[in-house]
Each structure stands twice: as structure tokens, then as C-alpha cells.
Design a protein around this motif. Structure first.
Motif, PDB file in Angstrom:
ATOM      1  N   PRO A  36      57.014 -37.963 -14.811  1.00 35.11           N
ATOM      2  CA  PRO A  36      57.202 -38.090 -16.376  1.00 35.11           C
ATOM      3  C   PRO A  36      58.423 -37.903 -17.028  1.00 35.11           C
ATOM      4  CG  PRO A  36      55.270 -36.755 -15.804  1.00 35.11           C
ATOM      5  CD  PRO A  36      55.920 -37.064 -14.524  1.00 35.11           C
ATOM      6  N   LEU A  37      59.123 -37.050 -16.425  1.00 39.42           N
ATOM      7  CA  LEU A  37      60.540 -36.846 -16.724  1.00 39.42           C
ATOM      8  C   LEU A  37      61.666 -37.980 -16.420  1.00 39.42           C
ATOM      9  CD1 LEU A  37      62.907 -34.901 -17.628  1.00 39.42           C
ATOM     10  CD2 LEU A  37      63.002 -34.084 -15.693  1.00 39.42           C
ATOM     11  N   ARG A  39      60.464 -41.032 -16.244  1.00 40.38           N
ATOM     12  CA  ARG A  39      60.039 -42.221 -17.181  1.00 40.38           C
ATOM     13  C   ARG A  39      60.669 -41.886 -18.556  1.00 40.38           C
ATOM     14  NH1 ARG A  39      55.012 -40.832 -16.902  1.00 40.38           N
ATOM     15  NH2 ARG A  39      54.590 -42.332 -15.197  1.00 40.38           N
ATOM     16  N   GLU A  40      60.880 -40.563 -19.076  1.00 44.92           N
ATOM     17  CA  GLU A  40      61.436 -40.382 -20.223  1.00 44.92           C
ATOM     18  C   GLU A  40      62.783 -40.693 -20.208  1.00 44.92           C
ATOM     19  OE1 GLU A  40      62.451 -36.470 -23.180  1.00 44.92           O
ATOM     20  OE2 GLU A  40      61.142 -36.323 -21.486  1.00 44.92           O
ATOM     21  N   LYS A  41      63.585 -40.211 -18.868  1.00 43.75           N
ATOM     22  CA  LYS A  41      65.008 -40.775 -18.953  1.00 43.75           C
ATOM     23  C   LYS A  41      65.332 -42.040 -19.068  1.00 43.75           C
ATOM     24  CE  LYS A  41      66.493 -36.401 -19.524  1.00 43.75           C
ATOM     25  NZ  LYS A  41      67.534 -35.992 -20.796  1.00 43.75           N
ATOM     26  N   THR A  42      64.525 -42.818 -18.112  1.00 42.02           N
ATOM     27  CA  THR A  42      64.750 -44.054 -17.976  1.00 42.02           C
ATOM     28  C   THR A  42      64.569 -44.810 -19.394  1.00 42.02           C
ATOM     29  OG1 THR A  42      63.854 -44.067 -15.634  1.00 42.02           O
ATOM     30  CG2 THR A  42      63.818 -46.102 -16.788  1.00 42.02           C
ATOM     31  N   ARG A  43      63.494 -44.404 -20.100  1.00 43.67           N
ATOM     32  CA  ARG A  43      63.541 -45.009 -21.553  1.00 43.67           C
ATOM     33  C   ARG A  43      64.651 -44.737 -22.544  1.00 43.67           C
ATOM     34  NH1 ARG A  43      59.141 -42.488 -23.004  1.00 43.67           N
ATOM     35  NH2 ARG A  43      57.868 -44.022 -21.880  1.00 43.67           N
ATOM     36  N   GLU A  44      65.335 -43.605 -22.009  1.00 49.02           N
ATOM     37  CA  GLU A  44      66.467 -43.223 -23.071  1.00 49.02           C
ATOM     38  C   GLU A  44      67.737 -44.086 -22.480  1.00 49.02           C
ATOM     39  OE1 GLU A  44      69.142 -39.421 -22.050  1.00 49.02           O
ATOM     40  OE2 GLU A  44      67.408 -38.831 -23.509  1.00 49.02           O
TER      41      GLU A  44
END
Length: 454
Positions: A36-37, A39-44
């Protein structure tokens, strides 16, 4: 092989029976390599690439610079700008020159943004080979091998048809002896499975199949940077993963620069009785003030023309750019803010710019085995569809004239040939960027120029 036979092999060629290849209806229930971390950073990272820094703007009219885009494009161009890539098989090489090489700089740039790209050769109904590319936005990695190459993952493709959006999930899995593929389609945003044949774009796709192979049939290009965001993750990170704060500081300094011109631009403050009301104001240069009816005319009109601190603000932007250069591994002065052109890159990379050279060389070392894998995958795929393929290693030369004088390098290698330290065919392979076998064929029978017998 005639076209009809090629089409038959294409449609019916995959062997049936990929085990454990059921459609993935609920992605949230499968264990993937993306935490999940991450996934969040990739979106960022992709948002930053689009110009959206995940930090609250410091100005009402925030003006970001395309720093992430320009820096990734710049390094990608240096990595691939002079590449020579030639497959041993003439037909496959023609496909690579036409359908892969023109996109290679984009593939590298996308990997620098999202951490990785995957390349998948495939053959169309016309018999032509193309090279599909997945990024961390549209490819979900599930498993990696010891070298960080994807052994299982899912490609996503979405299309609109009859007013609805459908999503195709192409699940790939390699078990060491064969590569399995399973296609499934869903109404986007739901678990409602739809038949592939019901969507014209996908009607020729088989639901599942396999191909014998001793390597995964997708090649993985990943950045060489250690993941310090999620220490337990196997995923690589973006070029600018550790520069988010600096990128925001660059945008903040640029917004200050733009605000300076708006705040400090020359103006005339005038009594509206002098300007005959608002209808008499030609533009924003004039500002109406309330009259008191007593001041003399010279006091009813006041000019305001302060000195704009342009150089100070440009210096602030360039100071932040110097820090960003250190963080992503390019030489000092690579990126400069110019008042006339905006953010620009250096016109040339000098040979003493070892920082940029080392970063580019590192990325090229990552790319070389990827291109070798693509060549092997292309040959495996062509043989699987019944094509005769010439064996041989691909020729890969990255070129270094950006960093070195190619004339000097030519002379150095030529002298090595004359001294017997380098074979003539190796010299030809380097100079012309061709495989060693072809370079050997290019040699004349009497190589007196290289010191051969007369």
C-alpha cells in the motif's frame, strides 16, 4: 510461411492449459509485490510528473516548473540518443528498428518516473511484431526473480465500447519452463466478467495459453536506485523519489519570481475625478483611489515604479536546481532557469562532467540486459509461430560522443587493431553498430589496412 498460415498459428498457436490461471476478479485479495505504501508513492510520482507536487501551494497563483518532466527526458535522451541495437535475424531486426527503437527514449523516461517499465513483444494478425510497454501505472507486478525481473504480473487495458468502459487483465506467469498468459475482461469498476469475444478489439484473443521458454516472455527495465521508502519492497523507486521537497522548493521559488513582477510592476494611483471615473481607465496600469476633493492635481496622481529583484529570484531558483542535480545524479549546472526561455538544460555535456556520465553509464548497464532479453524473447516468439530465426547475440552500442571525442576513440581502437590487441571484426562491430558475425562478413578478403598479409 504464407499469411493465412501465419494467421492460423497466431490464433491457435498458444497451448491450452495454463494451470492456476483463473481470471483475477478481485485484485485486492491477491498478494502482489506492491505494498500500500508503494502504491501511494507510485501514484505520487506520476502526479509530480504531471506537475502536481503533493505539498500545499504557498501562493494563490502557484506556478510550477516542469522540472520532473525535463530531467527525466534529459537523462533518457542521453541514455538512448546514440544507441545502436541490431538483432541477428534480419526480419526481427527490421521490426525492432521500426517498432522499438523509436520508442526507446520514452520507455527509459517512463521507467525513471515510475521506477520500472516492462516490455512485451507480440505478433499481430498481419504477422508484424510490435513491443508493448507497461509502466507502474498500468502493470501490477506480483513476483520477481533474484535479479529483480518480473516473473508474474498483470497488464491492464481499458477501452470504451457502446457507452461503457471495459478492462482487460492480461495475467502473465513464468514457472521456469513455460510462460503462461490468461486474458479476462470485466466491466470496469465491477467484478462482472464479460466474454472477450463480445468486445471487437479483443475478439481474436485466446482466454489462455502458454509458450515453452527458459526466460520470462516480458523484459523488465528498472531504475538502479535502492528503495529507501519501503525497505521490505522489491520494487525500485523513481529518479526523483527523494527530491519531492526540493521540487516543491523550486516551484515555490518560481512562484515568488512570478509574483514579484505582479506585485512590483509600475502603476499610477489616480483620483477618479482626474480619470473621469472607471470608464477612463485604459488598463491595469492605473489604479483608482478615493478622492478627498481638496488635494492639488499633483497630489491626486502618484506613480509607483519599484525596482524588480529579478536576479535575486533567479538565483533562488537556480540554487534549488543545484540541490536537485545532486539528488538525481547529474552535474552542476545541468539545469538553469532563464528569464527568456524558462527552465532549460545544458547545451552540451562536457567530458569532465563525470557525475552525469556515471549516472548515464549506470542506466545503460541496466538497459543492456533488458535489450538482450527482448532479442531472445522476440526469437522465442517468432519460433513459436513457426518462423525460421537466425541465431546470434544482438549488437548493442550506446555511443559516447556526448561525453568523449569519437575521433579520438576511433584512432585509439584503430591503433589497437594494428597492434594486434583488437580483432578487425570487433572494430567493425563497434564502428558500424552491427553484430559480430555481420561485422566479420563486412571485412575484405585482404585486410592490409589492418596489417594483414598481402
Amino acid at each position: 510461411m504464407n499469411v493465412l498460415k501465419s494467421l492460423k498459428n497466431l490464433v491457435n498457436g498458444f497451448k491450452k492449459g495454463g494451470e492456476n490461471m483463473d481470471g483475477i476478479a478481485d485484485l485486492s485479495k491477491i498478494e502482489t509485490a506492491q505494498s500500500p505504501l508503494m502504491r501511494e508513492k507510485t501514484r505520487e510520482w506520476w502526479n509530480i510528473f504531471q506537475g502536481e507536487i503533493p505539498i500545499k501551494p504557498t501562493h494563490k497563483n502557484f506556478r510550477p516548473l516542469p522540472t520532473a518532466y525535463i530531467s527525466t527526458a534529459y537523462l533518457a535522451q542521453l541514455v538512448t540518443g546514440e544507441i545502436k541495437y541490431e538483432l541477428a535475424d534480419e526480419r526481427l531486426n527490421a521490426f525492432a528498428q521500426k517498432n522499438l527503437l523509436p520508442n526507446l527514449d520514452r520507455i527509459v523516461q517512463l521507467a525513471l518516473v515510475g521506477g520500472y517499465t516492462v516490455i512485451k513483444p507480440y505478433i499481430t494478425r498481419s504477422g508484424e511484431m510490435f513491443f508493448d510497454v507497461g509502466t507502474s501505472r498500468d502493470f501490477l507486478p506480483i513476483a520477481f526473480d533474484e535479479n529483480g525481473h518480473v516473473t508474474e504480473g498483470v497488464f491492464f487495458e481499458r477501452i470504451r465500447y457502446n457507452g461503457k468502459i471495459y478492462e482487460r487483465r492480461e495475467h502473465h506467469r513464468f514457472d521456469g519452463e513455460a510462460h503462461y498468459v490468461h486474458n479476462s475482461a470485466y466491466l470496469y469498476g465491477t467484478k462482472q466478467l464479460v466474454e472477450l469475444s463480445s468486445i471487437p478489439r479483443w475478439e481474436m484473443l485466446l482466454p489462455e495459453g502458454s509458450i515453452p521458454s527458459d526466460i520470462p516472455m516480458i523484459a523488465t527495465f528498472r531504475t538502479p536506485y535502492a528503495n529507501n521508502i519501503d525497505l521490505d519492497s522489491e520494487l525500485p523507486i523513481s529518479l526523483f523519489a527523494n527530491s519531492v521537497g526540493t521540487l516543491h522548493a523550486i516551484d515555490e521559488a518560481h512562484s515568488e519570481y512570478r509574483a514579484e513582477f505582479k506585485k512590483m510592476s509600475a502603476k499610477v494611483f489616480a483620483d477618479d475625478t482626474v480619470m473621469h471615473g472607471k470608464d477612463g481607465i485604459p488598463d491595469d496600469y492605473f489604479v483608482i483611489v478615493d478622492p478627498n476633493g481638496e488635494d492639488s492635481l499633483d497630489k491626486q496622481i502618484m506613480t509607483y515604479a519599484p525596482q524588480i529583484r529579478e536576479e535575486a529570484h533567479k538565483s533562488a531558483i537556480n540554487t534549488e536546481l543545484r540541490l536537485y542535480e545532486v539528488q538525481i545524479g547529474v552535474s552542476c549546472g545541468t539545469f538553469t532557469f532563464d528569464s527568456a526561455k524558462g527552465l532549460v538544460t545544458a547545451t552540451q555535456v562536457l567530458s569532465e562532467d563525470r557525475t552525469t556520465y556515471n549516472t548515464v553509464a549506470q542506466l545503460q548497464r541496466q538497459l543492456r540486459p533488458v535489450l538482450e532479453a527482448v532479442a531472445e524473447i522476440a526469437a522465442n516468439l517468432a519460433r513459436f509461430y513457426g518462423l525460421d530465426v537466425v541465431d546470434g547475440e544482438p549488437a548493442i552500442e550506446f555511443g559516447d560522443s556526448v561525453f568523449e571525442d569519437t575521433g579520438t576513440e576511433f584512432s585509439r581502437r584503430f591503433q589497437m587493431v594494428q597492434a594486434g590487441m583488437l580483432k578487425p571484426e570487433e572494430f567493425n562491430a563497434w564502428y558500424f553498430g552491427v553484430p559480430l558475425d555481420k561485422a566479420r562478413e563486412m571485412l575484405p578478403e585482404m585486410t592490409t589496412i589492418f596489417g594483414g598479409d598481402e
